[in-house]
Motif scaffolding. Structure first.
Motif, PDB file in Angstrom:
ATOM      1  N   UNK A   1       0.856  -1.184   0.000  1.00  0.00           N
ATOM      2  CA  UNK A   1       0.000   0.000   0.000  1.00  0.00           C
ATOM      3  C   UNK A   1       0.893   1.235   0.000  1.00  0.00           C
ATOM      4  N   UNK A   2       0.759   2.115  -0.986  1.00  0.00           N
ATOM      5  CA  UNK A   2       1.608   3.311  -1.001  1.00  0.00           C
ATOM      6  C   UNK A   2       1.170   4.297   0.065  1.00  0.00           C
ATOM      7  N   UNK A   3       2.041   5.215   0.435  1.00  0.00           N
ATOM      8  CA  UNK A   3       1.638   6.241   1.389  1.00  0.00           C
ATOM      9  C   UNK A   3       0.597   7.156   0.762  1.00  0.00           C
ATOM     10  N   UNK A   4      -0.310   7.728   1.561  1.00  0.00           N
ATOM     11  CA  UNK A   4      -1.232   8.727   1.008  1.00  0.00           C
ATOM     12  C   UNK A   4      -0.438   9.836   0.318  1.00  0.00           C
ATOM     13  N   UNK A   5      -0.990  10.393  -0.747  1.00  0.00           N
ATOM     14  CA  UNK A   5      -0.249  11.382  -1.534  1.00  0.00           C
ATOM     15  C   UNK A   5       0.211  12.559  -0.683  1.00  0.00           C
ATOM     16  N   UNK A   6      -0.662  13.064   0.197  1.00  0.00           N
ATOM     17  CA  UNK A   6      -0.288  14.216   1.012  1.00  0.00           C
ATOM     18  C   UNK A   6       0.893  13.883   1.918  1.00  0.00           C
ATOM     19  N   UNK A   7       0.892  12.668   2.461  1.00  0.00           N
ATOM     20  CA  UNK A   7       1.981  12.243   3.334  1.00  0.00           C
ATOM     21  C   UNK A   7       3.279  12.129   2.539  1.00  0.00           C
ATOM     22  N   UNK A   8       3.215  11.506   1.354  1.00  0.00           N
ATOM     23  CA  UNK A   8       4.407  11.385   0.510  1.00  0.00           C
ATOM     24  C   UNK A   8       4.911  12.754   0.083  1.00  0.00           C
ATOM     25  N   UNK A   9       3.994  13.657  -0.232  1.00  0.00           N
ATOM     26  CA  UNK A   9       4.407  15.003  -0.634  1.00  0.00           C
ATOM     27  C   UNK A   9       5.134  15.729   0.499  1.00  0.00           C
ATOM     28  N   UNK A  10       4.654  15.555   1.741  1.00  0.00           N
ATOM     29  CA  UNK A  10       5.323  16.204   2.869  1.00  0.00           C
ATOM     30  C   UNK A  10       6.748  15.678   3.036  1.00  0.00           C
ATOM     31  N   UNK A  11       6.896  14.350   2.924  1.00  0.00           N
ATOM     32  CA  UNK A  11       8.230  13.774   3.063  1.00  0.00           C
ATOM     33  C   UNK A  11       9.134  14.168   1.900  1.00  0.00           C
ATOM     34  N   UNK A  12       8.590  14.176   0.683  1.00  0.00           N
ATOM     35  CA  UNK A  12       9.395  14.540  -0.485  1.00  0.00           C
ATOM     36  C   UNK A  12       9.849  15.990  -0.438  1.00  0.00           C
ATOM     37  N   UNK A  13       9.142  16.823   0.313  1.00  0.00           N
ATOM     38  CA  UNK A  13       9.477  18.247   0.400  1.00  0.00           C
ATOM     39  C   UNK A  13      10.438  18.558   1.542  1.00  0.00           C
ATOM     40  N   UNK A  14      10.879  17.550   2.307  1.00  0.00           N
ATOM     41  CA  UNK A  14      11.805  17.787   3.408  1.00  0.00           C
ATOM     42  C   UNK A  14      13.104  18.411   2.899  1.00  0.00           C
ATOM     43  N   UNK A  15      13.736  19.213   3.741  1.00  0.00           N
ATOM     44  CA  UNK A  15      15.063  19.707   3.420  1.00  0.00           C
ATOM     45  C   UNK A  15      16.055  18.564   3.347  1.00  0.00           C
ATOM     46  N   UNK A  16      17.213  18.828   2.772  1.00  0.00           N
ATOM     47  CA  UNK A  16      18.187  17.759   2.575  1.00  0.00           C
ATOM     48  C   UNK A  16      18.601  17.116   3.901  1.00  0.00           C
ATOM     49  N   UNK A  17      18.759  17.922   4.943  1.00  0.00           N
ATOM     50  CA  UNK A  17      19.151  17.369   6.233  1.00  0.00           C
ATOM     51  C   UNK A  17      18.099  16.445   6.804  1.00  0.00           C
ATOM     52  N   UNK A  18      16.829  16.885   6.765  1.00  0.00           N
ATOM     53  CA  UNK A  18      15.745  16.052   7.271  1.00  0.00           C
ATOM     54  C   UNK A  18      15.562  14.805   6.417  1.00  0.00           C
ATOM     55  N   UNK A  19      15.697  14.966   5.109  1.00  0.00           N
ATOM     56  CA  UNK A  19      15.597  13.793   4.238  1.00  0.00           C
ATOM     57  C   UNK A  19      16.702  12.786   4.586  1.00  0.00           C
ATOM     58  N   UNK A  20      17.898  13.272   4.847  1.00  0.00           N
ATOM     59  CA  UNK A  20      19.000  12.387   5.179  1.00  0.00           C
ATOM     60  C   UNK A  20      18.813  11.669   6.500  1.00  0.00           C
ATOM     61  N   UNK A  21      17.993  12.232   7.395  1.00  0.00           N
ATOM     62  CA  UNK A  21      17.736  11.584   8.677  1.00  0.00           C
ATOM     63  C   UNK A  21      16.492  10.703   8.661  1.00  0.00           C
ATOM     64  N   UNK A  22      15.800  10.681   7.530  1.00  0.00           N
ATOM     65  CA  UNK A  22      14.562   9.916   7.436  1.00  0.00           C
ATOM     66  C   UNK A  22      14.844   8.426   7.629  1.00  0.00           C
ATOM     67  N   UNK A  23      14.049   7.780   8.461  1.00  0.00           N
ATOM     68  CA  UNK A  23      14.217   6.352   8.745  1.00  0.00           C
ATOM     69  C   UNK A  23      12.824   5.735   8.764  1.00  0.00           C
ATOM     70  N   UNK A  24      12.555   4.835   7.817  1.00  0.00           N
ATOM     71  CA  UNK A  24      11.219   4.291   7.617  1.00  0.00           C
ATOM     72  C   UNK A  24      11.181   2.807   7.952  1.00  0.00           C
ATOM     73  N   UNK A  25      10.163   2.404   8.712  1.00  0.00           N
ATOM     74  CA  UNK A  25       9.995   1.007   9.078  1.00  0.00           C
ATOM     75  C   UNK A  25       8.620   0.507   8.712  1.00  0.00           C
ATOM     76  N   UNK A  26       8.317  -0.742   8.986  1.00  0.00           N
ATOM     77  CA  UNK A  26       6.995  -1.293   8.675  1.00  0.00           C
ATOM     78  C   UNK A  26       5.883  -0.441   9.271  1.00  0.00           C
ATOM     79  N   UNK A  27       4.854  -0.192   8.456  1.00  0.00           N
ATOM     80  CA  UNK A  27       3.718   0.603   8.894  1.00  0.00           C
ATOM     81  C   UNK A  27       3.854   2.094   8.667  1.00  0.00           C
TER      82      UNK A  27
END
Length: 381
Positions: free
Chosen positions: A340-366
């Motif tokens: 199941x893909x993430x809701x579009x709004x949720x994916x858009x928020x993550x895709x718009x993170x600054x480079x530092x926040x994107x680099x710290x992103x850590x995703x697990x099940x759920x």
């Protein structure tokens, strides 16, 4: 004048897959559960779940496995009306272990020789069943199924007026290529497409190089080339598109200046026109977020789906790559081929993170069911 009835048409073989109920060799696994698998139908299902109009085109037998495939794929919201049933050939099936595909422990056994899908050809798949779309997605797997299937891919990637934007995932499966022509055929087909996806490991195996820039020199024709490298880094090469307003209503066209442009003028140097050297490439590289991997199967298909979804929305290269990574992360943190893909709004928020926040992103099940609170937690790490 009305536009195409589909956002993406995906053509290829889908099969029933049997997944082991416990780790181990196929010889030792006592039972399996039934699921579906197929690179192209995976992309269609992921895009449909993300809110796009998709159609899967293929052939299945008139057996129960074909019934299961059609019902399951349609259940994701994919149009299966153009799928043909073959009373003389079976639906393909395969068995696999749950080990990572890149490891020696991974085993897969296909029962697809002489399958219904292997009978696809320019005669059995009318062009009008795939042309009414903004994007036509194909993979190199189809070219390996039979000479007729290879002829079909050459027909669909041939220059012609009004051809939709053609997406091609190299998807090299060594076990399917019997005649040793994989390197030449897949390079040729990729250079006839507009958007191409290839893994650095595939490029090394096929053409002797994993360097993204060297791969681009081998594949100079696509308007956009995405090379997925080791360590999760993905790099795109494309000529910049003219400035346009990025909206969902933007019609995706390839003008030779990149993808996502609105100008419909034919420009020499595209896959539709005369060949020209690729000078002025815009190069964009984006690392993948850290992911707690559950299964690697289907991640490449999910990456393509995320990238194409962002392409349909007219988003910039960095954001397209990030959406590819996020959709792949959904697959990596879920068992089976489809997630199941993430809701579009949720994916858009993550895709718009600054480079530092994107680099710290850590995703697990759920993680795909998380919302704003999870985004804030990421920002505050």
């Amino acid at each position: 004048m009305p536009g195409p009835s589909c956002d993406v048409v995906c053509l290829g073989e889908s099969m029933v897959t049997f997944l082991p109920t416990r780790p181990g060799r196929l010889a030792d696994v006592p039972a399996f559960t039934r699921a579906i698998g197929g690179a192209e139908s995976n992309v269609a299902c992921a895009l449909a779940a993300a809110g796009h109009r998709t159609r899967w085109v293929g052939r299945v037998g008139t057996d129960g496995f074909g019934d299961h495939l059609l019902a399951t794929i349609a259940g994701y919201g994919v149009d299966t009306g153009a799928v043909r049933r073959d009373p003389h050939r079976p639906t393909g099936v395969y068995f696999r272990t749950d080990a990572d595909r890149a490891t020696d422990a991974h085993e897969v056994v296909y029962y697809r020789a002489g399958s219904a899908a292997s009978a696809m050809s320019p005669d059995t798949v009318p062009y009008d069943t795939v042309a009414d779309t903004r994007i036509l997605h194909l993979t190199g797997i189809t070219a390996a199924l039979s000479p007729d299937c290879r002829d079909l891919l050459y027909d669909l990637t041939a220059p012609r007026p009004g051809r939709p934007l053609v997406s091609f995932d190299v998807n090299h499966r060594p076990g399917l290529w019997r005649d040793g022509d994989a390197a030449a055929v897949l390079r040729d087909l990729a250079n006839r497409a507009d958007v191409v996806f290839v893994g650095a490991d595939e490029a090394e195996r096929l053409w002797g190089t994993a360097d993204p820039a060297a791969v681009r020199s081998l594949l100079p024709e696509p308007a956009a080339l995405a090379v997925k490298g080791g360590g999760g880094l993905a790099t795109t090469f494309e000529l910049p598109a003219p400035a346009t307003e990025a909206t969902e209503a933007t019609e995706v066209r390839n003008t030779g200046d990149g993808i996502g442009a609105t100008d419909a003028t034919e420009v020499p140097g595209t896959a539709h026109g005369a060949a020209a050297p690729r000078v002025g490439d815009r190069v964009t590289a984006v690392p993948a977020p850290r992911v707690d991997v559950v299964s690697t199967v289907g991640a490449g298909d999910a990456f393509a789906a995320g990238f194409l979804s962002a392409t349909l929305r007219g988003l910039d290269p960095r954001t397209r790559l990030r959406h590819g990574h996020l959709m792949a992360a959904a697959a990596l943190t879920s068992p089976g081929d489809l997630a199941v893909p993430p809701p579009r709004a949720h994916a858009d928020r993550l895709a718009a993170l600054g480079d530092g926040d994107w680099g710290r992103l850590h995703l697990g099940p759920g993680w795909t069911s998380a919302g704003t609170e999870a985004d804030e937690e990421v920002r505050n790490r």
